[in-house]
Enzyme design. Structure first.
Site, PDB file in Angstrom:
ATOM      1  N   TRP A 146      -4.884  -5.938   0.902  1.00 43.53           N
ATOM      2  CA  TRP A 146      -5.247  -5.518   2.441  1.00 43.53           C
ATOM      3  C   TRP A 146      -4.084  -5.589   3.305  1.00 43.53           C
ATOM      4  CZ3 TRP A 146     -10.769  -8.291   3.107  1.00 43.53           C
ATOM      5  CH2 TRP A 146     -11.371  -7.989   2.878  1.00 43.53           C
ATOM      6  N   HIS A 173       6.202  -8.984  -3.455  1.00 39.09           N
ATOM      7  CA  HIS A 173       5.983  -7.538  -3.277  1.00 39.09           C
ATOM      8  C   HIS A 173       7.010  -7.412  -2.475  1.00 39.09           C
ATOM      9  CE1 HIS A 173       3.694  -3.787  -1.453  1.00 39.09           C
ATOM     10  NE2 HIS A 173       2.905  -4.140  -1.802  1.00 39.09           N
ATOM     11  N   SER A 214       0.070   4.463  -5.006  1.00 43.19           N
ATOM     12  CA  SER A 214      -1.062   5.425  -3.885  1.00 43.19           C
ATOM     13  C   SER A 214      -1.879   5.854  -5.046  1.00 43.19           C
ATOM     14  CB  SER A 214      -0.049   6.580  -3.868  1.00 43.19           C
ATOM     15  OG  SER A 214       1.030   6.289  -2.662  1.00 43.19           O
ATOM     16  N   GLY A 271      -3.916  -0.528  -2.368  1.00 38.29           N
ATOM     17  CA  GLY A 271      -3.276  -1.172  -0.855  1.00 38.29           C
ATOM     18  C   GLY A 271      -4.239  -0.420  -0.456  1.00 38.29           C
ATOM     19  N   GLY A 272      -3.537   0.765   0.564  1.00 39.73           N
ATOM     20  CA  GLY A 272      -4.375   1.760   1.077  1.00 39.73           C
ATOM     21  C   GLY A 272      -6.077   2.004   0.781  1.00 39.73           C
TER      22      GLY A 272
HETATM   23  P1  13P Z   1      -0.455   1.612  -1.703  1.00 36.76           P
HETATM   24  O1  13P Z   1      -1.806   1.823  -2.464  1.00 36.76           O
HETATM   25  O2  13P Z   1      -1.348   2.077  -0.212  1.00 36.76           O
HETATM   26  O3  13P Z   1       0.362   2.408  -2.051  1.00 36.76           O
HETATM   27  O4  13P Z   1      -0.108   0.392  -1.336  1.00 36.76           O
HETATM   28  C1  13P Z   1       0.355  -0.453  -3.534  1.00 36.76           C
HETATM   29  C2  13P Z   1       0.653  -1.087  -3.160  1.00 36.76           C
HETATM   30  O5  13P Z   1       1.770  -2.002  -2.106  1.00 36.76           O
HETATM   31  C3  13P Z   1      -0.384  -2.797  -3.508  1.00 36.76           C
HETATM   32  O6  13P Z   1       0.704  -3.820  -3.460  1.00 36.76           O
END
Ligand code: 13P
Length: 255
Positions: free
Chosen positions: A12, A98, A216, A237-238
């Site tokens: 998150w 990360h 992504s 992530g998003g």
């Molecule tokens: P996104 O899915 O927003 O590209 O982020 C990936 C991420 O950094 C998961 O740790």
């Protein structure tokens, strides 16, 4: 899809608040009832909401994870959070290395290695992240960068200690940009990472480690990624901030 147990992490990042963290966690566990034991699903909220989200998902198959951990056990380290504190509030996992910490906050490979060792020693499971920048990819250094990040992070760690580790291959240029590598490029990076594990340990160990893709990943591209037997799930992530999207990704991976 691979033979290894699928892993899905929802990172998150620095998002949500008290109310939306609970709501999102409630929606995720409600949506995963039919997929109780087909893989590991881990939610990684910001530190202040760990306890809260942990309580929300307590009797569900979804596990709690942190986004980072201190390399130190305890003491005068202002602002840091130790592995034992994370365990104490119910976290079973933590991310380490990360790219937003490596590149945004200047964490070195060696620091990532200390965090990994401390977390594993303390009994936390770890998602160790690695990945190249756009510049590194453009100059053909993808495999070299992943190798360096892994070799330094894993230095001195025995395979027995690494049962509790998942690797997330997250190309930095794909994170939060909507850009993704082709399936062939992602697969090649995963194979190269597995061969690093083979050279550091042995092939049997390398074959047992789960390597997931992050950057992504969306409901619209997840099927393509996990069509590869090399890709054992995703670090999201998003798309993990919208229950509907995260659940669609989970269902595809856990199907
Ligand atoms: P996104 O899915 O927003 O590209 O982020 C990936 C991420 O950094 C998961 O740790």
């Amino acid at each position: 899809m691979s033979q290894r147990r699928p892993f899905i992490g929802g990172n998150w990042k620095m998002n949500t608040d008290h109310a939306s963290a609970v709501e999102l966690a409630e929606q995720v566990i409600a949506g995963l009832q039919d997929h109780a034991d087909s893989g590991d699903v881990v939610l990684c909220p910001p530190y202040p909401y760990l306890d809260l989200v942990g309580r929300t998902i307590l009797s569900s198959p979804v596990a709690l994870g942190a986004q980072d951990v201190s390399p130190e056990a305890s003491g005068a380290f202002t602002g840091e959070v130790s592995a034992s504190m994370l365990l104490d509030v119910g976290a079973r996992w933590t991310l380490v290395g990360h790219s937003e910490r490596r590149h945004g906050l200047g964490e070195s490979d060696a620091l990532v290695g200390r965090k990994l060792a401390r977390a594993l020693q303390s009994g936390l499971k770890v998602v160790l992240c690695c990945g190249e920048t756009q510049e590194e990819r453009a100059s053909g250094k993808t495999d070299e960068v992943n190798r360096r990040q892994l070799e330094i992070a894993l230095e001195g760690l025995e395979p027995a200690a690494l049962d509790a580790m998942v690797i997330a291959y997250e190309p930095v240029w794909a994170i939060g940009t909507g850009l993704t590598p082709s399936l062939e490029d992602a697969e090649a990076a995963h194979l190269a990472i597995r061969s690093v594990l083979g050279s550091l340990y042995d092939d049997q160990f390398a074959a047992s480690v789960r390597i997931v893709y992050g950057g992504s990943m969306k409901p619209t591209n997840v099927a393509q990624f996990i069509s590869s037997p090399e890709i054992d799930g995703g670090l999201i992530g998003g798309a993990s901030l919208k229950a509907e999207d995260f659940l669609a990704i989970c269902r595809e991976i856990l199907a």
